[in-house]
Motif scaffolding. Sequence first.
Motif, mmCIF file in Angstrom:
data_model
loop_
_atom_site.group_PDB
_atom_site.id
_atom_site.type_symbol
_atom_site.label_atom_id
_atom_site.label_comp_id
_atom_site.label_asym_id
_atom_site.label_seq_id
_atom_site.Cartn_x
_atom_site.Cartn_y
_atom_site.Cartn_z
ATOM 1 N N LEU A 8 0.837 -1.205 0.000
ATOM 2 C CA LEU A 8 0.000 0.000 0.000
ATOM 3 C C LEU A 8 0.871 1.255 0.000
ATOM 4 C CD1 LEU A 8 -2.797 -1.044 2.525
ATOM 5 C CD2 LEU A 8 -3.089 -0.617 0.074
ATOM 6 N N GLU A 11 2.249 1.941 -3.359
ATOM 7 C CA GLU A 11 1.192 2.486 -4.218
ATOM 8 C C GLU A 11 0.905 3.957 -3.884
ATOM 9 O OE1 GLU A 11 -0.542 1.115 -6.875
ATOM 10 O OE2 GLU A 11 1.097 -0.345 -6.697
ATOM 11 N N ILE A 12 0.887 4.274 -2.597
ATOM 12 C CA ILE A 12 0.637 5.662 -2.173
ATOM 13 C C ILE A 12 1.734 6.577 -2.703
ATOM 14 C CG2 ILE A 12 0.527 7.225 -0.179
ATOM 15 C CD1 ILE A 12 -0.722 4.810 1.387
ATOM 16 N N ASN A 16 -1.335 6.753 -5.694
ATOM 17 C CA ASN A 16 -2.602 6.025 -5.644
ATOM 18 C C ASN A 16 -3.393 6.428 -4.399
ATOM 19 O OD1 ASN A 16 -4.639 4.106 -5.279
ATOM 20 N ND2 ASN A 16 -3.403 2.445 -6.145
ATOM 21 N N GLU A 17 -4.459 7.206 -4.591
ATOM 22 C CA GLU A 17 -5.255 7.707 -3.463
ATOM 23 C C GLU A 17 -6.095 6.618 -2.800
ATOM 24 O OE1 GLU A 17 -7.388 11.333 -4.049
ATOM 25 O OE2 GLU A 17 -5.719 12.228 -5.144
ATOM 26 N N SER A 18 -6.534 5.629 -3.573
ATOM 27 C CA SER A 18 -7.343 4.571 -2.967
ATOM 28 C C SER A 18 -6.491 3.717 -2.015
ATOM 29 C CB SER A 18 -8.017 3.696 -4.027
ATOM 30 O OG SER A 18 -7.064 3.022 -4.812
ATOM 31 N N ALA A 19 -5.208 3.563 -2.320
ATOM 32 C CA ALA A 19 -4.306 2.843 -1.410
ATOM 33 C C ALA A 19 -4.156 3.617 -0.106
ATOM 34 C CB ALA A 19 -2.940 2.632 -2.073
ATOM 35 N N GLU A 21 -6.416 5.581 1.196
ATOM 36 C CA GLU A 21 -7.673 5.410 1.913
ATOM 37 C C GLU A 21 -7.711 4.065 2.648
ATOM 38 O OE1 GLU A 21 -12.279 5.314 0.587
ATOM 39 O OE2 GLU A 21 -11.004 6.784 -0.453
ATOM 40 N N ILE A 22 -7.240 3.021 1.992
ATOM 41 C CA ILE A 22 -7.213 1.681 2.606
ATOM 42 C C ILE A 22 -6.301 1.681 3.835
ATOM 43 C CG2 ILE A 22 -6.467 -0.719 2.284
ATOM 44 C CD1 ILE A 22 -7.304 -0.345 -0.716
ATOM 45 N N LYS A 25 -7.905 3.677 6.721
ATOM 46 C CA LYS A 25 -9.003 2.903 7.312
ATOM 47 C C LYS A 25 -8.470 1.747 8.154
ATOM 48 C CE LYS A 25 -12.793 3.791 4.142
ATOM 49 N NZ LYS A 25 -13.657 3.245 3.095
#
Length: 194
Positions: A8, A11-12, A16-19, A21-22, A25
Motif C-alpha cells: 500500500l 502504491e501511495i 494512488n489515493e485509494s491505497a 484510503e485503505i 481505514k
Amino acid sequence: MPQTDENLIKEILKGNESAMEILVKRYYDLVHSYIYRTTNDYNIAYDITQDVFIKMMKNLDKYNLNDGKFKNWLLKIVVNTTKDYFKSKTYKQRIENYDIENHQIEDKFNVIDIISKKEESIKIKEAVENLPSLQREAIFLKYYNDLKIKEISKITGDKESTIKSRLFNGIKNLKKLLGGDLFEEESQHTQAKM
C-alpha cells in the motif's frame, strides 16, 4: 486477498489515493483509540488523529522497511503527536477552563450523582488516568495495543529497562488505586478480549 502495508505504501508513493484510503481505514481505530484513552476527550482525539494521519502522509517517504513494522512506525507518530498536544497552549488553556468548570459543577451536584457512575470499568479508567503520563503511555501501548517491550522502546525512544520499570510501577500503582484484586481480574479480562 488484503494488500500488505508495504505494498500500500509503495502504491501511495506512486500517487494512488485509494491505497491511501485503505491504509488510513486499516489503522484509524488503533490510532483514535490510543489518543482517546490518553486525552479522554472525543473531539480532541478526533483532531489529533487527523494530525497524525497528515504527518504520516507527509513523512511516508521516510518510512523504511528495515525499521520494522509500519504499525510501530505509525504508533511512534501517534505517541509524539499526543505528547506535543499536552505541551501545547490549547491543552494548558483547556486545563484552566476545566478547573473553573469543575468548581462550578461540584456546587451543583451532590454525592449521590457522582456515585451513580458505572462501576468497575470506570474505576479502572479513572485509575489509569491518575497514573503518571509515562506509566499510562507504557500501559496503553502494552495492554491496549498489544506491543512487546522492544517495540514500545523503539516507539518511545526509551530503553527497554525503562519501559519495564514504567510497566511494573504503573501496575503497582493501579493495584494500590484499585485495591489489588480488582485490577488483577480486569487485566485478565482485558487480555482475554485481545
